[in-house]
Design a protein around this motif. Structure first.
Motif, PDB file in Angstrom:
ATOM      1  N   THR A 103       0.858  -1.186   0.000  1.00  0.00           N
ATOM      2  CA  THR A 103       0.000   0.000   0.000  1.00  0.00           C
ATOM      3  C   THR A 103       0.893   1.234   0.000  1.00  0.00           C
ATOM      4  OG1 THR A 103      -1.878   1.099   1.080  1.00  0.00           O
ATOM      5  CG2 THR A 103      -0.178   0.184   2.513  1.00  0.00           C
ATOM      6  N   GLU A 104       0.371   2.349  -0.479  1.00  0.00           N
ATOM      7  CA  GLU A 104       1.123   3.611  -0.501  1.00  0.00           C
ATOM      8  C   GLU A 104       0.410   4.621   0.386  1.00  0.00           C
ATOM      9  OE1 GLU A 104       2.837   6.902  -3.733  1.00  0.00           O
ATOM     10  OE2 GLU A 104       0.954   5.858  -4.100  1.00  0.00           O
ATOM     11  N   ASP A 105       1.174   5.322   1.227  1.00  0.00           N
ATOM     12  CA  ASP A 105       0.557   6.313   2.102  1.00  0.00           C
ATOM     13  C   ASP A 105       0.504   7.688   1.423  1.00  0.00           C
ATOM     14  OD1 ASP A 105       3.061   7.533   2.380  1.00  0.00           O
ATOM     15  OD2 ASP A 105       3.485   6.582   4.303  1.00  0.00           O
ATOM     16  N   GLU A 106       0.002   8.671   2.128  1.00  0.00           N
ATOM     17  CA  GLU A 106      -0.192  10.004   1.557  1.00  0.00           C
ATOM     18  C   GLU A 106       1.129  10.694   1.231  1.00  0.00           C
ATOM     19  OE1 GLU A 106      -3.342  11.556   0.811  1.00  0.00           O
ATOM     20  OE2 GLU A 106      -3.649   9.393   0.920  1.00  0.00           O
ATOM     21  N   ASP A 107       2.216  10.270   1.844  1.00  0.00           N
ATOM     22  CA  ASP A 107       3.526  10.880   1.597  1.00  0.00           C
ATOM     23  C   ASP A 107       4.302  10.162   0.505  1.00  0.00           C
ATOM     24  OD1 ASP A 107       3.150  12.810   3.616  1.00  0.00           O
ATOM     25  OD2 ASP A 107       3.760  11.358   5.147  1.00  0.00           O
ATOM     26  N   GLY A 108       3.694   9.150  -0.098  1.00  0.00           N
ATOM     27  CA  GLY A 108       4.371   8.428  -1.167  1.00  0.00           C
ATOM     28  C   GLY A 108       5.228   7.274  -0.712  1.00  0.00           C
ATOM     29  N   ASN A 109       5.196   6.951   0.584  1.00  0.00           N
ATOM     30  CA  ASN A 109       5.978   5.822   1.091  1.00  0.00           C
ATOM     31  C   ASN A 109       5.205   4.523   0.870  1.00  0.00           C
ATOM     32  OD1 ASN A 109       7.987   7.626   2.099  1.00  0.00           O
ATOM     33  ND2 ASN A 109       6.678   8.008   3.878  1.00  0.00           N
ATOM     34  N   ILE A 110       5.946   3.444   0.644  1.00  0.00           N
ATOM     35  CA  ILE A 110       5.350   2.138   0.386  1.00  0.00           C
ATOM     36  C   ILE A 110       5.432   1.289   1.657  1.00  0.00           C
ATOM     37  CG2 ILE A 110       5.380   0.092  -1.081  1.00  0.00           C
ATOM     38  CD1 ILE A 110       4.758   2.651  -2.589  1.00  0.00           C
ATOM     39  N   TRP A 111       4.276   0.749   2.059  1.00  0.00           N
ATOM     40  CA  TRP A 111       4.212  -0.132   3.225  1.00  0.00           C
ATOM     41  C   TRP A 111       4.030  -1.555   2.736  1.00  0.00           C
ATOM     42  CZ3 TRP A 111       4.455   1.709   8.383  1.00  0.00           C
ATOM     43  CH2 TRP A 111       4.522   3.107   8.494  1.00  0.00           C
ATOM     44  N   ILE A 112       4.774  -2.463   3.355  1.00  0.00           N
ATOM     45  CA  ILE A 112       4.838  -3.836   2.869  1.00  0.00           C
ATOM     46  C   ILE A 112       4.561  -4.806   4.005  1.00  0.00           C
ATOM     47  CG2 ILE A 112       6.230  -5.513   1.588  1.00  0.00           C
ATOM     48  CD1 ILE A 112       7.714  -2.147   1.774  1.00  0.00           C
ATOM     49  N   ALA A 113       3.677  -5.756   3.745  1.00  0.00           N
ATOM     50  CA  ALA A 113       3.467  -6.886   4.659  1.00  0.00           C
ATOM     51  C   ALA A 113       4.169  -8.094   4.069  1.00  0.00           C
ATOM     52  CB  ALA A 113       1.979  -7.169   4.827  1.00  0.00           C
ATOM     53  N   THR A 114       5.103  -8.671   4.827  1.00  0.00           N
ATOM     54  CA  THR A 114       5.895  -9.799   4.343  1.00  0.00           C
ATOM     55  C   THR A 114       5.754 -10.972   5.295  1.00  0.00           C
ATOM     56  OG1 THR A 114       7.989  -9.457   5.522  1.00  0.00           O
ATOM     57  CG2 THR A 114       7.570  -8.034   3.621  1.00  0.00           C
ATOM     58  N   ALA A 115       6.337 -12.079   4.888  1.00  0.00           N
ATOM     59  CA  ALA A 115       6.317 -13.268   5.737  1.00  0.00           C
ATOM     60  C   ALA A 115       7.192 -13.102   6.964  1.00  0.00           C
ATOM     61  CB  ALA A 115       6.775 -14.484   4.927  1.00  0.00           C
ATOM     62  N   GLY A 116       8.038 -12.088   6.989  1.00  0.00           N
ATOM     63  CA  GLY A 116       8.904 -11.859   8.132  1.00  0.00           C
ATOM     64  C   GLY A 116       8.553 -10.602   8.904  1.00  0.00           C
ATOM     65  N   GLY A 117       7.378 -10.037   8.676  1.00  0.00           N
ATOM     66  CA  GLY A 117       6.976  -8.824   9.363  1.00  0.00           C
ATOM     67  C   GLY A 117       6.632  -7.710   8.393  1.00  0.00           C
ATOM     68  N   TRP A 118       6.317  -6.570   8.943  1.00  0.00           N
ATOM     69  CA  TRP A 118       5.946  -5.426   8.110  1.00  0.00           C
ATOM     70  C   TRP A 118       7.070  -4.394   8.118  1.00  0.00           C
ATOM     71  CZ3 TRP A 118       5.733  -0.771  10.765  1.00  0.00           C
ATOM     72  CH2 TRP A 118       5.662  -0.858  12.162  1.00  0.00           C
ATOM     73  N   CYS A 119       7.084  -3.541   7.095  1.00  0.00           N
ATOM     74  CA  CYS A 119       8.103  -2.501   7.018  1.00  0.00           C
ATOM     75  C   CYS A 119       7.604  -1.385   6.114  1.00  0.00           C
ATOM     76  CB  CYS A 119       9.437  -3.058   6.511  1.00  0.00           C
ATOM     77  SG  CYS A 119       9.362  -3.831   4.886  1.00  0.00           S
ATOM     78  N   GLU A 120       8.355  -0.293   6.115  1.00  0.00           N
ATOM     79  CA  GLU A 120       8.022   0.886   5.315  1.00  0.00           C
ATOM     80  C   GLU A 120       9.214   1.239   4.437  1.00  0.00           C
ATOM     81  OE1 GLU A 120       6.868   5.649   5.939  1.00  0.00           O
ATOM     82  OE2 GLU A 120       7.722   4.448   7.580  1.00  0.00           O
ATOM     83  N   LEU A 121       8.947   1.489   3.156  1.00  0.00           N
ATOM     84  CA  LEU A 121       9.980   1.936   2.230  1.00  0.00           C
ATOM     85  C   LEU A 121       9.821   3.439   2.006  1.00  0.00           C
ATOM     86  CD1 LEU A 121      12.282   1.485   0.205  1.00  0.00           C
ATOM     87  CD2 LEU A 121      10.554   0.917  -1.518  1.00  0.00           C
TER      88      LEU A 121
END
Length: 1013
Positions: free
Chosen positions: A78-96
């Motif tokens: 998913t992409e937030d309002e600031d253009g950052n990409i949020w990722i749900a993975t098999a090892g946890g979540w993170c933000e790009l």
């Protein structure tokens, strides 16, 4: 007997594929989204990918990096309002972070208040209020980015049992978030931060929210498949029963996701059953699945995600890669009809079918199909054909089979031009009535072989045939013929391909013998061709089509020489060819739409000329065409709803010119990646916003990538680039990157622009690139270099002066030595010789003694002279020569006195060279020591050794003679001279001796500055 020709009635979906061949780390794709900049982000089982239409950038887990992707297996994006990409993975979540392209993981959010998710996150969604919703089968939470807090859902009062186990998330255009939990559906209102029950209807209570359109929410479940839920009235319409006439396709698989395309049709994703296309035009479901022998079909039935990008293209994630459907390419919609055709009308080769013309007649579509004839089928139910035939048995079959064009007159009458004359449709008897009986001319051609008809404002119908131009009065059926004034040299009449009217007084004829105008008032023809007007008019010699854009602009299709723009008033013309972007110079037909577009059929595809910008667009198989050869000038049929039918060989395609005019917008270019030595470099903001890139001199090999992020036209996009201070002109390429290497230090500016088919270029995109000059190009280096050169030159000057002074010193020394040695000796000889002369008579013995002294002095002087000459000679610089002279001298002195000589040398020192003054001083020290040993030591042995030790030279001279008292060393002139000479060598001289203990002389000096041979 009948046979069936089946042609597809529903749209054909041609997909482009993006797989590992295009750079994906794995074909097993899970999620796909498009960010605000236009990049496509793809989650796979082997990493996260960013796609710009050409190049795939992959992010993977790297245990050596603290801020990398936490796991390669992607569940959701998913992409937030600031253009950052949020990722749900098999090892946890993170933000790009889109600025720096670095990842933040859960540890970077430790300072946030509240309880971070301790469950397995499979779903993640960023709403429009800076909230990140995370969930999975074991829990859910909200990350409030504004308040830096992890929060739980707040429930409305109507919710008694809190929801558990998140199953799916969907956000509509009104920013409402629809959440499906295991025990029901809920709506999350971000403004209120509250969760409410979505609907309490038991029929759809556990259905999956798919898509919201206005007040209609599409939902799906196992039993009902797809339902339309009206949010206001709370009514439910089940597809297949009462929903807008849509015919249901039953299945026991629950839809997982739904999108709407640009045309308003719906795409339903079923994980193991492919895609169901809800086609409102045909009021039916169409199944989109993989076809084993069709690479352009859906890659796999196992689909994971579906997305419609900002240009209307549909992207589908499957376990065999990404499938992309080009929205604009499918504007050429394949329209074909199926039915039973009489067997005797079917040619031996079905590839010989050619659709010559089409026409709408009430609810029917009429088609002239060569070599079958005239066929009619119902537009809404193309299940069977009617074959409309000529009723007279006296006609040859050509009138039935070879119909060139169809025309409807003002009162609804239908006329046909055939290979054997003209015919008129008899509606009462549903047949064709021949209008002329064909007659053959002397060449065997048919006078009445006709190509087309045209009705003017007066109701007259103008006929084009081999006989010439005919004028038919439809009321009286009288025909007046006007023969063209000229014909081919073979005697064959010119063939009239097309008639068009400029006004009610003048007709224009496109023929295979040139362009003709015909004045209806004077019945006078005027020919425009190279035969009448010269070679400059060569393109007019064989015209296939003609039409008017305005009174001053006529467009003419040439069979071999391209497209002609002609002003019939001042006779000016311009010729367009493949050099201008035309698909081919062999043109068959023309059509002008209402959007400044001129459509051109050629023998190599379809072209469109933008009359406003004077630029061409080309279309071929990649755009959905079925056949690239268009032999007929009747290729277009405008429909009443604004669509146009295109006759493409044995196919009929429908397109909307307005959509093509819309998609011809000038592309905008974006810098997508900057690489040093093929390694991507990320900055603290998007590359597209950077104005200046600084490079160290060692990093001057770089690549910059760019794209229009327009995925439908990437194959037709051209780029031009130029680097100021290096390139003197624009480089044109279809490759979306440029590399430079070995740039000199300085500041450059890269200019890039894009175009479709090389026309209508975009605004330039610029970025400055500064290369730090190497230290040898810096100002301080020039100063230091100049100073070094000055100092070096001055040093050489000083060395030269020093050398000259030294040479002067040596010359003076040699002169002094010669003066001292020779002068004193000669003076002594003169005195002694005078005494000997006086004593020779008075005292002969004394005279003899004096003469012996003269002999001894002269021999000594001769030896000293030889020593000086030897020392000056540069050939004696090497230690090998010095050692040889030492051995020779020692032997000459010691052997006559029966003193045994032992001479030991180190081979290494023979490689050394000594300057003149060192050579002379060394030899004189040696000579003095040997002479002393010979004269005074009474020794039986003399040992001499020359060795090199730790950059030191050692000369040892030892004898076994009577020795002397060391206290008397300083008293002798010889030993004092030896000490002085050792000082000249920057060395030391040690004399060890005692009574009856022999003498040991040691000379030591440094050789580190002496040159090796």
């Amino acid at each position: 007997m009948f046979t069936s020709i089946t042609v597809q009635a529903q749209p054909y979906f041609r997909f482009d594929r993006i797989t590992t061949h295009e750079g994906l780390p794995s074909d097993n794709t899970k999620r796909i989204i498009q960010d605000k900049q236009g990049f496509i982000w793809i989650g796979t089982s082997e990493g996260l990918c960013r796609y710009d239409g050409y190049h795939v950038t992959t992010f993977t887990y790297n245990p050596a990096q603290q801020h990398s992707l936490v796991n390669n297996f992607i569940y959701d994006l998913t992409e937030d309002e600031d253009g950052n990409i949020w990722i749900a993975t098999a090892g946890g979540w993170c933000e790009l972070l889109f600025n720096t392209q670095t990842f933040l993981n859960a540890n970077d959010f430790k300072n946030f208040h509240g309880k971070a998710p301790d469950f397995f996150v499979q779903f993640i969604l960023a709403d429009h209020y800076h909230h990140i919703i995370m969930g999975g089968y074991a829990g859910s939470c909200i990350l409030n980015l504004k308040d830096s807090v992890f929060d739980q859902f707040h429930f409305s009062k109507q919710i008694i049992n809190p929801p558990a186990g998140l199953v799916s998330i969907y956000q509509d255009k009104q920013s409402l978030v629809w959440l499906e939990f295991q025990n029901g559906n809920y709506i999350y209102t971000p403004q209120k931060n509250e969760l409410q029950i979505a609907f309490d209807n038991p029929i759809i209570k556990t259905a999956t929210p798919l898509l919201k359109q206005g007040n209609i929410l599409w939902v799906g479940n196992w039993s009902l498949f797809v339902c339309a839920y009206n949010i206001q009235t709370k009514s439910i319409k089940i597809v297949g029963k009462d929903t807008a006439g849509i015919k249901a396709l039953t299945t026991d698989i629950e839809p997982k996701k739904m999108i709407a395309d640009r045309q308003g049709n719906l795409w339903l994703l079923l994980e193991e059953e492919g895609i169901y296309y809800m086609d409102f035009a045909h009021k039916n479901f169409q199944v989109i699945k993989n076809a084993a022998n069709d690479y352009n079909s859906l890659p796999s039935q196992l689909v994971r995600d579906i997305m419609c990008d900002r240009d209307g293209n549909v992207w589908i994630a499957t376990d065999k890669g990404i499938a992309r459907w080009n929205n604009h390419r499918e504007n050429f919609q394949l329209l074909s009809y199926s039915g039973n055709i009489p067997e005797d009308l079917i040619p031996k080769s079905k590839n010989n079918f050619q659709i010559e013309d089409v026409m709408e007649n009430d609810d029917e579509m009429w088609m002239s199909v060569s070599p079958i004839g005239l066929l009619a089928t119902h537009k809404n139910d193309p299940s069977s054909y009617r074959h409309i035939q000529v009723d007279s048995g006296n006609l040859v079959s050509g009138m039935n089979r070879m119909i060139n064009s169809i025309m409807k007159d003002r009162i609804g009458g239908i006329w046909l031009s055939t290979q054997e004359g003209f015919a008129r449709y008899d509606k009462q008897h549903d047949c064709l009535k021949p209008f002329f009986i064909p007659r053959h001319d002397i060449t065997g051609n048919l006078f009445y072989q006709s190509s087309m008809m045209l009705q003017d404002k007066d109701g007259m119908i103008w006929l084009a045939s081999k006989k010439g131009l005919g004028k038919l009065d439809a009321q009286s059926n009288n025909v007046t013929w006007f023969a063209l004034p000229e014909m081919h040299k073979t005697g064959v009449p010119f063939y009239i391909n097309k008639i068009t009217k400029q006004n009610n007084n003048v007709l224009w004829l496109a023929t295979d013998g040139g362009l003709f105008s015909f004045d209806k008032n004077t019945n006078r023809f005027i020919r425009y061709s190279s035969y009448d007007l010269g070679d400059a008019w060569k393109a007019f010699d064989d015209c296939t089509d003609v039409l008017f854009i305005s009174d001053t602009m006529m467009m003419i299709a040439s069979q071999y020489n391209g497209l002609i723009q002609f002003n019939p008033g001042n006779k000016d013309f311009r010729i367009y060819s493949t050099n201008n972007g035309l698909s081919s110079n062999n043109i068959s037909g023309l059509y002008a739409d209402k959007f400044n577009g001129l459509w051109i059929t050629t023998m190599n595809g379809l072209s469109r000329l933008n009359l406003k910008t004077q630029t061409f667009s080309r279309y071929d198989y990649s755009n959905g065409l079925k056949d690239l050869t268009f032999p007929s000038n009747i290729s277009f049929y405008p429909e009443t709803d604004g669509n146009v039918l295109l006759l493409d060989g044995m196919y009929i395609l429908r397109f909307n010119p307005a959509q093509f005019a819309e998609k011809e917008k000038v592309p905008q270019i974006t810098f997508t990646s900057f690489e040093k030595f093929d390694v991507p470099v990320f900055y603290n903001k998007p590359l597209n916003e950077i104005k200046n890139i600084h490079l160290a001199y060692r990093d001057r090999f770089f690549t910059i990538r760019f794209s229009t992020l327009n995925f439908e036209n990437s194959s037709r996009t051209e780029y031009a680039y130029k680097l100021d201070n290096l390139d003197g002109y624009w480089h044109i390429t279809t490759t979306p990157f440029v590399s430079y290497s070995n740039l000199s230090g300085g500041t450059y500016k890269l200019h890039v622009k894009a175009s479709l088919n090389g026309n209508n270029w975009s605004n330039e995109k610029e970025v400055a690139i500064s290369v730090t000059p190497p230290f040898w190009q810096a100002w301080w280096f020039y100063i230091a270099g100049a100073a070094t050169i000055f100092i070096t030159a001055f040093s050489f000057y000083r060395m030269r002066i020093g050398r000259l002074k030294h040479e002067l010193y040596l010359r003076s020394k040699i002169a002094r030595d010669l003066h001292d040695e020779v002068g004193s000796t000669l003076s002594s000889l003169n005195i002694v010789s005078a005494l000997a002369k006086k004593k020779i008579e008075d005292d002969p013995s004394k005279a003899k003694e004096l003469l012996e002294r003269i002999t001894e002095s002269s021999e000594r002087m001769t030896g000293n002279m030889q020593d000086i000459v030897w020392a000056v000679n540069p050939l004696n610089d090497s230690f090998a020569e010095i050692i040889a002279r030492m051995q020779k001298f020692a032997s000459q002195i010691l052997e006559p006195r029966n003193i045994e000589l032992d001479f030991d040398t180190d081979e290494k020192i023979k490689l050394l060279k000594l300057p003149l003054q060192y050579r002379s001083d060394l030899f004189l020290i040696f000579k003095e020591a040997i002479n002393n040993a010979a004269k005074y030591s009474n020794a039986a042995h003399v040992w001499i050794s020359l060795h090199k030790s730790n950059k030191k030279f050692l000369l040892k001279i030892k004898d076994d003679g009577i020795g002397f008292n060391a206290e008397n060393i300083a008293k002798g002139n010889g030993l004092r001279n030896m000490q002085e000479r050792a000082g000249n060598l920057n060395g030391s001289l040690t004399v060890l001796s005692g009574i009856d203990k022999g003498t040991n002389i040691i000379l030591e000096f440094s050789i580190q500055h002496y040159m090796m041979m």
